[in-house]
Design an enzyme around this catalytic site. Sequence first.
Site, PDB file in Angstrom:
ATOM      1  N   GLU A  54      27.329 -34.317  65.293  1.00 34.21           N
ATOM      2  CA  GLU A  54      28.230 -33.823  64.250  1.00 34.21           C
ATOM      3  C   GLU A  54      28.430 -32.313  64.348  1.00 34.21           C
ATOM      4  OE1 GLU A  54      25.598 -36.942  62.047  1.00 34.21           O
ATOM      5  OE2 GLU A  54      25.438 -35.666  63.823  1.00 34.21           O
ATOM      6  N   CYS A  94      23.238 -32.017  59.266  1.00 34.90           N
ATOM      7  CA  CYS A  94      24.616 -32.420  59.550  1.00 34.90           C
ATOM      8  C   CYS A  94      25.400 -32.704  58.268  1.00 34.90           C
ATOM      9  CB  CYS A  94      24.624 -33.621  60.487  1.00 34.90           C
ATOM     10  SG  CYS A  94      23.981 -33.204  62.124  1.00 34.90           S
ATOM     11  N   CYS A 116      21.965 -36.574  59.190  1.00 34.26           N
ATOM     12  CA  CYS A 116      20.706 -35.996  58.723  1.00 34.26           C
ATOM     13  C   CYS A 116      21.021 -34.895  57.704  1.00 34.26           C
ATOM     14  CB  CYS A 116      19.946 -35.415  59.917  1.00 34.26           C
ATOM     15  SG  CYS A 116      20.698 -33.893  60.567  1.00 34.26           S
ATOM     16  N   HIS A 128      23.072 -31.635  67.554  1.00 36.66           N
ATOM     17  CA  HIS A 128      23.478 -32.936  67.015  1.00 36.66           C
ATOM     18  C   HIS A 128      24.963 -33.179  67.259  1.00 36.66           C
ATOM     19  CE1 HIS A 128      19.981 -33.640  63.997  1.00 36.66           C
ATOM     20  NE2 HIS A 128      19.557 -32.944  65.043  1.00 36.66           N
TER      21      HIS A 128
END
Length: 178
Positions: free
Chosen positions: A65, A96, A93, A63
């Site tokens: 992040e 993260c 999410c 991801h």
Amino acid sequence: MIPQDLSREQLPQDEGFMKEAIRQAQKAARKGEVPIGCVIVQDGKIIARGYNRRNTDHTALGHAEITAIRRASKAVGDWRLEDCTLYVTLEPCPMCAGAIVQARIPDVVIGAMNPKAGCAGSVINLLQMSGLNHRCRITRGVLADHCSELLRSFFAAMRQSRSERRANSSSESASPLT
């Protein structure tokens, strides 16, 4: 839309950094990844960037992040990012949001909200949960329309491509052999 917790002095700076997060999201889209981008800022300067790379790297951890937090930690030489601001094009999410809390990032600026999986207020708010040892200030809706449009366009193109592939494979199987 200017959220109530966003002062007019912050808006131009936040929009500038969000535009860089959007550029990161566009990199993801060019690779066929869901267009999510992130930048981390310290003392008015971007110290780390990241974009979604789950398919490219074959990992659920790819991801935007997570990549940006890893790079920022390396840049400052510490896992604590206590004087940084994280800018992300889509609401984090659960994974993260947890990483943001663990990294002690005090300020999070979000473009579009994620009503199906967002953990900064949409489904749950891990970033401000009172039972955790760290809470973040959140600014929502910075360039939200632009961030949302990136995602809408990406998924529309993906659906169109799938539809065309199905149509082509149906016509190929239906055509007589010569």
